[in-house]
Motif scaffolding. Structure first.
Motif, PDB file in Angstrom:
ATOM      1  N   UNK A  78      24.288  -4.640 112.413  1.00 15.70           N
ATOM      2  CA  UNK A  78      23.573  -4.164 113.600  1.00 15.70           C
ATOM      3  C   UNK A  78      24.517  -3.429 114.549  1.00 15.70           C
ATOM      4  N   UNK A  79      25.729  -3.956 114.689  1.00 16.93           N
ATOM      5  CA  UNK A  79      26.714  -3.308 115.555  1.00 16.93           C
ATOM      6  C   UNK A  79      27.101  -1.936 115.015  1.00 16.93           C
ATOM      7  N   UNK A  80      27.251  -1.856 113.689  1.00 12.83           N
ATOM      8  CA  UNK A  80      27.586  -0.568 113.072  1.00 12.83           C
ATOM      9  C   UNK A  80      26.444   0.432 113.260  1.00 12.83           C
ATOM     10  N   UNK A  81      25.230  -0.060 113.107  1.00 11.17           N
ATOM     11  CA  UNK A  81      24.057   0.799 113.275  1.00 11.17           C
ATOM     12  C   UNK A  81      23.950   1.295 114.717  1.00 11.17           C
ATOM     13  N   UNK A  82      24.207   0.403 115.661  1.00 14.16           N
ATOM     14  CA  UNK A  82      24.152   0.780 117.066  1.00 14.16           C
ATOM     15  C   UNK A  82      25.252   1.787 117.409  1.00 14.16           C
ATOM     16  N   UNK A  83      26.425   1.578 116.882  1.00  9.48           N
ATOM     17  CA  UNK A  83      27.540   2.499 117.130  1.00  9.48           C
ATOM     18  C   UNK A  83      27.227   3.874 116.547  1.00  9.48           C
ATOM     19  N   UNK A  84      26.642   3.886 115.354  1.00  9.73           N
ATOM     20  CA  UNK A  84      26.268   5.155 114.713  1.00  9.73           C
ATOM     21  C   UNK A  84      25.193   5.860 115.525  1.00  9.73           C
ATOM     22  N   UNK A 113      25.360  11.027 121.351  1.00  5.69           N
ATOM     23  CA  UNK A 113      26.413  11.757 122.080  1.00  5.69           C
ATOM     24  C   UNK A 113      26.627  13.137 121.492  1.00  5.69           C
ATOM     25  N   UNK A 114      26.586  13.224 120.174  1.00  5.48           N
ATOM     26  CA  UNK A 114      26.749  14.520 119.506  1.00  5.48           C
ATOM     27  C   UNK A 114      25.590  15.459 119.849  1.00  5.48           C
ATOM     28  N   UNK A 115      24.365  14.934 119.857  1.00  4.62           N
ATOM     29  CA  UNK A 115      23.198  15.748 120.197  1.00  4.62           C
ATOM     30  C   UNK A 115      23.287  16.246 121.636  1.00  4.62           C
ATOM     31  N   UNK A 116      23.764  15.412 122.539  1.00  5.96           N
ATOM     32  CA  UNK A 116      23.918  15.823 123.934  1.00  5.96           C
ATOM     33  C   UNK A 116      24.967  16.918 124.054  1.00  5.96           C
ATOM     34  N   UNK A 117      26.027  16.823 123.290  1.00  7.61           N
ATOM     35  CA  UNK A 117      27.063  17.852 123.307  1.00  7.61           C
ATOM     36  C   UNK A 117      26.582  19.169 122.742  1.00  7.61           C
ATOM     37  N   UNK A 118      25.726  19.114 121.719  1.00  5.28           N
ATOM     38  CA  UNK A 118      25.211  20.337 121.120  1.00  5.28           C
ATOM     39  C   UNK A 118      24.245  21.064 122.042  1.00  5.28           C
ATOM     40  N   UNK A 119      23.542  20.344 122.898  1.00  6.75           N
ATOM     41  CA  UNK A 119      22.643  21.019 123.829  1.00  6.75           C
ATOM     42  C   UNK A 119      23.452  21.828 124.841  1.00  6.75           C
TER      43      UNK A 119
END
Length: 82
Positions: A5-11, A17-23
């Protein structure tokens, strides 16, 4: 919470964050393009020590831009008339 669950949340956070940077990338691309066009027409790449080259380049690129704008306007009017 399990490790999975922690790995999934981190992913998920990484993806968001990547999507926000691409905008922000779109505005960055537009601003870089505008800056490049401005520098091109202003002859920033011409030798500033040689006034003839500098002003000749600026005048030539300005005339070229005016011709392109005129052709676009003419083409638009041509299409609207049918």
């Amino acid at each position: 919470m399990s490790g999975r669950d922690k790995d999934s949340e981190a992913e998920s956070r990484r993806i968001l964050d990547r999507a926000a940077g691409e905008s922000d990338l779109e505005s960055s691309i537009i601003s870089r393009t505008v800056s490049r066009v401005r520098n091109h027409v202003a002859a920033e790449d011409a030798d500033k020590d040689d006034w003839a080259e500098y002003w000749g380049t600026r005048i030539g690129r300005g005339i070229g831009m005016a011709i392109v704008v005129g052709l676009v306007v003419w083409f638009f009017v041509f299409l609207m008339r049918g």
